[in-house]
Design a protein around this motif. Structure first.
Motif, PDB file in Angstrom:
ATOM      1  N   TRP A 275       0.980  -0.901  -0.100  1.00 24.46           N
ATOM      2  CA  TRP A 275      -0.154  -0.123  -0.257  1.00 24.46           C
ATOM      3  C   TRP A 275       0.465   1.297  -0.354  1.00 24.46           C
ATOM      4  CZ3 TRP A 275      -5.046  -0.606  -0.868  1.00 24.46           C
ATOM      5  CH2 TRP A 275      -5.431  -1.584  -0.761  1.00 24.46           C
ATOM      6  N   THR A 276       1.888   0.673   0.043  1.00 25.68           N
ATOM      7  CA  THR A 276       3.068   2.427   0.358  1.00 25.68           C
ATOM      8  C   THR A 276       4.252   2.088   0.039  1.00 25.68           C
ATOM      9  OG1 THR A 276       3.802   4.030   1.664  1.00 25.68           O
ATOM     10  CG2 THR A 276       3.395   2.096   2.522  1.00 25.68           C
ATOM     11  N   ASN A 277       4.377   3.114  -0.163  1.00 22.88           N
ATOM     12  CA  ASN A 277       6.451   3.717  -0.857  1.00 22.88           C
ATOM     13  C   ASN A 277       7.173   4.076  -0.066  1.00 22.88           C
ATOM     14  OD1 ASN A 277       6.725   2.011  -2.898  1.00 22.88           O
ATOM     15  ND2 ASN A 277       4.935   3.954  -4.255  1.00 22.88           N
ATOM     16  N   LYS A 278       6.594   4.527   1.533  1.00 23.91           N
ATOM     17  CA  LYS A 278       6.985   5.523   2.274  1.00 23.91           C
ATOM     18  C   LYS A 278       7.009   4.287   3.152  1.00 23.91           C
ATOM     19  CE  LYS A 278       6.749   9.486   4.144  1.00 23.91           C
ATOM     20  NZ  LYS A 278       6.631   9.942   5.209  1.00 23.91           N
TER      21      LYS A 278
ATOM     22  N   THR B 280       5.128   4.901   6.839  1.00 22.53           N
ATOM     23  CA  THR B 280       3.554   4.595   6.582  1.00 22.53           C
ATOM     24  C   THR B 280       3.800   2.903   6.222  1.00 22.53           C
ATOM     25  OG1 THR B 280       3.913   6.598   5.076  1.00 22.53           O
ATOM     26  CG2 THR B 280       2.076   4.744   5.161  1.00 22.53           C
ATOM     27  N   MET B 281       4.999   2.227   6.212  1.00 23.80           N
ATOM     28  CA  MET B 281       4.344   0.805   6.575  1.00 23.80           C
ATOM     29  C   MET B 281       4.537   0.092   7.442  1.00 23.80           C
ATOM     30  SD  MET B 281       7.382  -1.537   4.270  1.00 23.80           S
ATOM     31  CE  MET B 281       7.224  -3.661   4.905  1.00 23.80           C
TER      32      MET B 281
ATOM     33  N   SER C  58      -4.514  -3.310  -3.609  1.00 28.47           N
ATOM     34  CA  SER C  58      -3.900  -2.512  -4.082  1.00 28.47           C
ATOM     35  C   SER C  58      -3.295  -1.428  -4.875  1.00 28.47           C
ATOM     36  CB  SER C  58      -2.161  -2.693  -2.540  1.00 28.47           C
ATOM     37  OG  SER C  58      -1.132  -2.869  -3.937  1.00 28.47           O
TER      38      SER C  58
ATOM     39  N   GLN D 206       9.616   7.619  -6.536  1.00 28.91           N
ATOM     40  CA  GLN D 206       9.940   6.240  -5.367  1.00 28.91           C
ATOM     41  C   GLN D 206      11.239   5.627  -6.257  1.00 28.91           C
ATOM     42  OE1 GLN D 206       9.476   3.970  -3.420  1.00 28.91           O
ATOM     43  NE2 GLN D 206       9.898   2.236  -4.400  1.00 28.91           N
TER      44      GLN D 206
END
Lengths: 375, 245
Positions: free
Chosen positions: A226-229, A232-233, A279, B136
């Motif tokens: 759900w995330t690329n951070k 947050t993950m 997702s 990213q």
């Protein structure tokens, strides 16, 4: 409504409330620390540690000859750590790869633990009953003091994560670089591994040695989708873990005698499955949709490009041509022509088509990498 | 300018198992040179850099950075690892990776602030990646990833830069962009050490070269020692390159 009844019951019933809070806290800490295990590609380490903890529990029982969960935790911790060090030793000192070392230690310790359990069952001691619940866990045995212990450890590990956030992040991403800029990677490594071991040991009573690693990995694997951070993950993983705990406990409590540990793990697995499919960024469903859309666009562009080649040989680019001459090429249907017209790239008139200046422009610069800006 | 020695290596020996990877290396890298380390696969080029940076423990020997052990002078050193040494699917952005270059000077626990962010953005601009700052990192091309690594080293604001194959798998445009930045660094008096594979470009890019094949074969100015004799000694085959300067 059943759900409402359940929530009323949850609030009024002391035991259920304790167990729900306990499994939620456990899920949260496992999700949090599991993110680090997953990103360090040490997913199997959790499995090895939890299996390696079994003989520690059995030996702890043999020594004190009664059931005391704190002593059991210490026993589990010690043998879990011993297993971890042996795995590292095998990887460092031999040519065996880590998956081999993990498998070796995992099954040896687990086998030894099972041996001790069967031995304990044969000795005449009334206290031994229920020891085998550590195999698959028994959330019902959670009492308030266990929940306090879990919350305390969760709090401490949360503070540690906040404190060493930047150091842990860079260690996960680039350990060599971390070393060169002066951080003690060994210390950081031991720090994060110790917390993972502690989280596993805390979960043994609830989820059991066999299923514990799923508790660690599933929320993290789901959250990654759900995330690329990283931050947050970790947060999402903690939330998924906590929800798995609460929902799992709920299902187990409302349908008689389904054991809690396996249900929690299955709920966590459903989170993973859902995340893998739905997702938006990395999910299979949206990937497939994007893939199909791109393929459609590509086909459309291909038709446009054929038209461009026909049109550019004429002085007037908007000179009308028969649709029939496109028959020589693949990739044209009434539908694609309609779509091209909708985009104002061509205009149709009966059996004739003609390019618009916009369409001509578009076709001339199609997939021109250099002329396009990078973003 | 070439009197001051930036990096001094004495009797350095490194072994992984029984076989030495580096044998008894003596090397003095003068300040302000742009130096290539060349040698065949398995010659120990990356290992040399890792041993200098204290990532690997040598069996014997010593390394000094401006006269002091690496531990004491690490703030003077920046490092660009091989691009393939990290997992680019890691959940983070380009800007965040470049910010990691400031972590060393920040030290333990302290978080990067506005000053660090500004430095990182400047470095991104210098490598032409500013518009990718929120991207990213897995969505960057190989060349872009390499530029991000370079930007991270630039943020370290060091005196000596060690780069492990920065040109590996990058296109001609990126290679040019990178070499221009390296030449700028040299112009600013910095020392740059690069593990390099493309022998053809050595005379064009570098002014100093070290030939390495487990042992040190030769080290010195490119115009004096980059010749067929040393190439043959290093690569073991009769090597002929047209050196046009």
């Amino acid at each position: 409504m059943e759900l409402k009844e359940y929530f009323e019951f949850l609030i009024s019933d002391y035991t259920l409330r304790t167990i729900s809070i306990g499994t939620a806290v456990l899920g949260a800490i496992c999700g949090m620390l599991g993110s680090f295990a997953v990103l360090r590609k040490q997913s199997l380490l959790g499995d090895a540690i939890s299996h390696a903890a079994l003989p520690g529990i059995a030996i702890a029982f043999l020594i004190i000859e009664s059931k005391n969960s704190v002593v059991f935790l210490i026993g589990a911790l010690l043998s879990g750590l011993l297993g971890t060090f042996w795995i590292r030793g095998i990887v460092n000192k031999t040519h065996l790869k880590s998956d081999t070392a993990l498998g070796l230690i995992l099954s040896t310790f687990f086998g030894f633990g099972m041996l001790l359990l069967t031995y304990i069952q044969k000795i005449p001691n009334a206290n031994q009953a229920g020891l085998e619940s550590y195999l698959f866990g028994q959330a019902a045995t959670l009492v308030e003091s266990d929940v306090w212990l879990m919350s305390g450890v969760t709090g401490i590990s949360f503070i540690i994560l906040l404190l060493f956030w930047k150091e842990l992040k860079i260690l996960l991403f680039d350990p060599d670089f971390t070393k060169t800029i002066g951080f003690n990677t060994k210390f950081l490594d031991i720090l994060i591994t110790s917390f993972i071991v502690v989280a596993i040991v805390l979960g043994l009573q609830t989820v059991g040695v066999v299923l514990m690693s799923a508790m660690l990995l599933a929320p993290a694997a789901a959250a990654r989708q759900w995330t690329n951070k990283l931050s947050t993950m970790v947060i999402v993983a903690a939330i998924f873990g906590a929800l798995s705990g609460v929902i799992g406990t709920g299902i187990s409590a409302s349908s008689n005698n389904l054991s809690t540990g396996p249900i929690i793990v299955i709920v966590a697995a459903i989170f993973v499955l859902f995340s893998f499919v739905f997702s938006p960024g990395r999910g299979l469903l949206f990937r497939e949709i994007r893939f199909r859309k791109n393929r459609r666009d590509l086909q459309l562009h291909k038709t446009l490009s054929f038209m461009y080649h026909i049109a550019k040989d004429h002085a007037n680019i908007s000179h009308p041509h028969a649709i029939k001459i496109l028959n020589n090429f693949q990739g044209f249907t009434r539908k694609t022509l309609k779509q091209l017209e909708d985009k104002n790239y061509i205009s149709l008139d009966g059996n004739m088509w003609q390019m618009t200046p916009t369409g001509y422009e578009k076709a001339a610069t199609l997939y021109d990498q250099i002329s396009k800006s990078d973003e | 300018m070439e009197d001051q020695i930036a990096v001094k290596i004495d009797d350095l020996t490194v072994a992984y198992d029984y076989k030495p990877v580096l044998w008894d290396i003596d090397l003095a890298i003068p300040e302000g040179v742009l130096m290539a380390i060349v040698g065949p696969n398995g010659a120990g080029k990356s290992t040399l850099i890792k041993a200098i940076l204290d990532i690997l423990k040598p069996i014997a020997g010593s390394v000094e950075i401006y006269g002091k052990p690496y531990k004491k002078n690490r703030a003077l050193v920046a490092y660009v690892p091989q691009k393939g040494s990290v997992d680019w699917d890691f959940p983070t952005t380009a800007l965040d990776v470049v910010m990691m270059g400031t972590y060393g000077s920040l030290g333990w626990i302290k978080r990067p602030g506005q000053k660090e962010k500004k430095a990182a953005l400047e470095a991104l601009e210098k490598v032409g990646m500013l518009s990718f700052k929120s991207r990213q990192i897995s969505q960057l091309s190989g060349g872009q990833q390499q530029r991000i690594f370079l930007a991270r080293a630039l943020v370290q604001n060091a005196s000596i830069y060690f780069m492990d194959e920065p040109f590996q798998g990058v296109d001609a445009t990126t290679e040019k962009a990178i070499i221009n930045i390296l030449k700028e660094l040299r112009k600013a008096g910095k020392t740059v050490v690069v593990v390099h594979h493309d022998l053809q470009t050595v005379p064009e890019y570098f002014d100093w070269v070290t030939f390495l094949n487990v042992k040190k074969i030769a080290t010195g100015p490119v115009k004096d020692i980059f010749n067929d004799d040393n190439l043959t000694k290093t690569y073991g085959i009769n090597y002929k390159v047209a050196i046009t300067q």
